[in-house]
Each structure stands twice: as C-alpha cells, then as structure tokens.
Design an enzyme around this catalytic site. Structure first.
Site, PDB file in Angstrom:
ATOM      1  N   HIS A  79       0.837  -1.202   0.000  1.00  0.00           N
ATOM      2  CA  HIS A  79       0.000   0.000   0.000  1.00  0.00           C
ATOM      3  C   HIS A  79       0.876   1.258   0.000  1.00  0.00           C
ATOM      4  O   HIS A  79       0.600   2.227  -0.714  1.00  0.00           O
ATOM      5  CB  HIS A  79      -0.943   0.006   1.210  1.00  0.00           C
ATOM      6  N   GLU A 120       2.251   1.755  -3.438  1.00  0.00           N
ATOM      7  CA  GLU A 120       1.217   2.257  -4.338  1.00  0.00           C
ATOM      8  C   GLU A 120       1.197   3.790  -4.305  1.00  0.00           C
ATOM      9  O   GLU A 120       1.151   4.448  -5.333  1.00  0.00           O
ATOM     10  CB  GLU A 120      -0.146   1.700  -3.930  1.00  0.00           C
ATOM     11  N   HIS A 121       1.249   4.351  -3.120  1.00  0.00           N
ATOM     12  CA  HIS A 121       1.241   5.804  -2.996  1.00  0.00           C
ATOM     13  C   HIS A 121       2.532   6.414  -3.544  1.00  0.00           C
ATOM     14  O   HIS A 121       2.509   7.444  -4.212  1.00  0.00           O
ATOM     15  CB  HIS A 121       1.020   6.222  -1.543  1.00  0.00           C
TER      16      HIS A 121
END
Length: 98
Positions: free
Chosen positions: A67, A70-71
């Site tokens: 996650h 992803e950012h």
C-alpha cells in the site's frame, strides 16, 4: 516495443520493459468511456520476504509495504499526485493486493 495483436477481437496490446525493469502493457479500447490503470507486483501483502540479487541474506519488510509503494508510485517530484490526475480524466481506482 512488442505488439501482440488478436485478430479475432481486433485488439492490440503494446508491451514495453522500462530501463528500471518495470513491465508496461497498454491495451487501447475504442469507444470505451472508462479508463483504468492497473499496477501489479509480486511484492508486499504475503510476499514480504525476499533475497536481493547478489545477496544471500533474506530481508523481511513490514506488512503494508504494498500500500505504501502504491502511494509512492504515483507521487511526483513537483508535489502533484498522479492518482489525482488519473481520477480527473475518469480513471477508477481499485486496489487489489495478492
């Protein structure tokens, strides 16, 4: 760039491997209003242990790293976020971690 054509459904997929090793595939769809970006990797979620090339010791990264990446993937040097840009042009965002 590699181009694979499926004559039965009259579609082409364009494939390019970037210098950093990332594989990019583009499938243009005529007369489709929705736009999607999909990013997949065998890293994070349950794949949080690995051995770097040229090394012999296993490394374990924290849960949630997929996650976080992803950012970071969509963060730009000028402070803009590519996800915001993609959303403005109509892309839908869906995260799937395998």
């Amino acid at each position: 760039m590699q181009i694979i054509e499926n004559t039965k459904i009259k579609e082409k997929i364009y494939i390019e491997k970037l210098e950093n090793g990332m594989l990019v595939m583009v499938v243009p769809k005529k007369n489709i209003q929705k736009k999607y970006v999909m990013w997949a990797t065998e890293y994070g979620s349950i794949d949080n242990r690995f051995i770097q090339p040229g090394e012999s010791e296993e490394i374990e990264v924290p849960d949630g790293i997929a996650h976080f990446l992803e950012h970071k993937l969509f963060e730009q040097e000028n402070g803009t976020n590519s996800l915001d840009t993609l959303t403005r042009i109509g892309c839908k965002r869906k995260c799937i971690y395998i």
